[in-house]
Design a protein around this motif. Structure first.
Motif, PDB file in Angstrom:
ATOM      1  N   TYR A  63       6.119   2.872  -0.504  1.00  0.00           N
ATOM      2  CA  TYR A  63       5.135   1.807  -0.322  1.00  0.00           C
ATOM      3  C   TYR A  63       5.511   0.945   0.877  1.00  0.00           C
ATOM      4  O   TYR A  63       6.689   0.729   1.160  1.00  0.00           O
ATOM      5  CB  TYR A  63       5.058   0.920  -1.573  1.00  0.00           C
TER       6      TYR A  63
ATOM      7  N   SER B  41       0.857  -1.182   0.000  1.00  0.00           N
ATOM      8  CA  SER B  41       0.000   0.000   0.000  1.00  0.00           C
ATOM      9  C   SER B  41       0.891   1.229   0.000  1.00  0.00           C
ATOM     10  O   SER B  41       2.033   1.192   0.460  1.00  0.00           O
ATOM     11  CB  SER B  41      -0.933   0.018   1.214  1.00  0.00           C
TER      12      SER B  41
ATOM     13  N   GLU C 219       2.609  -4.102   9.286  1.00  0.00           N
ATOM     14  CA  GLU C 219       3.400  -3.463   8.244  1.00  0.00           C
ATOM     15  C   GLU C 219       4.812  -4.036   8.246  1.00  0.00           C
ATOM     16  O   GLU C 219       5.394  -4.261   9.298  1.00  0.00           O
ATOM     17  CB  GLU C 219       3.468  -1.951   8.474  1.00  0.00           C
TER      18      GLU C 219
ATOM     19  N   ASP D  84       2.151   7.036   1.990  1.00  0.00           N
ATOM     20  CA  ASP D  84       1.762   8.410   2.283  1.00  0.00           C
ATOM     21  C   ASP D  84       0.493   8.859   1.559  1.00  0.00           C
ATOM     22  O   ASP D  84       0.206  10.039   1.474  1.00  0.00           O
ATOM     23  CB  ASP D  84       2.909   9.355   1.951  1.00  0.00           C
ATOM     24  N   ARG D  85      -0.259   7.898   1.029  1.00  0.00           N
ATOM     25  CA  ARG D  85      -1.526   8.208   0.365  1.00  0.00           C
ATOM     26  C   ARG D  85      -2.588   7.249   0.902  1.00  0.00           C
ATOM     27  O   ARG D  85      -2.302   6.084   1.157  1.00  0.00           O
ATOM     28  CB  ARG D  85      -1.414   8.042  -1.159  1.00  0.00           C
ATOM     29  N   ASN D  86      -3.804   7.742   1.042  1.00  0.00           N
ATOM     30  CA  ASN D  86      -4.893   6.913   1.538  1.00  0.00           C
ATOM     31  C   ASN D  86      -5.510   6.153   0.366  1.00  0.00           C
ATOM     32  O   ASN D  86      -6.493   6.581  -0.220  1.00  0.00           O
ATOM     33  CB  ASN D  86      -5.941   7.783   2.244  1.00  0.00           C
ATOM     34  N   GLU D  87      -4.889   5.030   0.007  1.00  0.00           N
ATOM     35  CA  GLU D  87      -5.349   4.201  -1.099  1.00  0.00           C
ATOM     36  C   GLU D  87      -5.450   2.760  -0.629  1.00  0.00           C
ATOM     37  O   GLU D  87      -4.756   2.349   0.305  1.00  0.00           O
ATOM     38  CB  GLU D  87      -4.360   4.279  -2.267  1.00  0.00           C
ATOM     39  N   PRO D  88      -6.279   1.967  -1.282  1.00  0.00           N
ATOM     40  CA  PRO D  88      -6.376   0.554  -0.898  1.00  0.00           C
ATOM     41  C   PRO D  88      -5.094  -0.198  -1.230  1.00  0.00           C
ATOM     42  O   PRO D  88      -4.304   0.233  -2.077  1.00  0.00           O
ATOM     43  CB  PRO D  88      -7.544   0.029  -1.733  1.00  0.00           C
ATOM     44  N   ARG D  89      -4.902  -1.323  -0.575  1.00  0.00           N
ATOM     45  CA  ARG D  89      -3.760  -2.190  -0.866  1.00  0.00           C
ATOM     46  C   ARG D  89      -3.930  -2.806  -2.245  1.00  0.00           C
ATOM     47  O   ARG D  89      -5.048  -2.978  -2.728  1.00  0.00           O
ATOM     48  CB  ARG D  89      -3.673  -3.320   0.159  1.00  0.00           C
TER      49      ARG D  89
END
Length: 119
Positions: free
Chosen positions: A93, A57, A102, A60-65
């Motif tokens: 990432y 993922s 993580e 530093d961005r709010n994105e899905p895995r």
């Protein structure tokens, strides 16, 4: 174990399957699409990842895995396990160990390929 049912197409009919960490991976070829703000990531995982999928993922961005399968690839130098993300937005990432843990972080450069060895 992170598992979700997703629907997607690989250029043919739409289909669904279970996917996520610990899910068996199918064999596939890979094309790299890099440049213009995109790079690629090649992970060389240890034997414990054989046949599974690896999730990453954006750090530093709010994105899905996103995930890709671990496959054995052969060359004249021999064979090795790889997990290849052929086109990612350049940036940092996280490589996920499991659903909640993580792992290592890696920076994917614009127009180039980052490589990581995963124990």
């Amino acid at each position: 174990m992170h598992t979700a049912t997703i629907a997607h197409s690989h250029g043919g009919p739409l289909h669904t399957h279970e996917t996520g960490i610990g899910t068996p991976a199918s064999s596939a070829s890979v094309a790299l699409d890099i440049g213009g703000g995109r790079g690629a990531l090649i992970i060389y995982p240890s034997e414990r990842y054989r046949g599974l999928e690896i999730e990453i993922s954006a750090a530093d961005r709010n994105e899905p895995r996103v995930h890709t399968g671990v496959h054995e690839r052969s060359s004249s130098a021999g064979s090795t396990l790889t997990a290849i993300f052929g086109s990612l937005l350049a940036g940092r990432y996280v490589i996920w160990e499991d659903e909640a843990t993580e792992g290592d972080t890696v920076t994917v450069p614009d127009g180039a390929v980052a490589e990581v060895h995963l124990a």
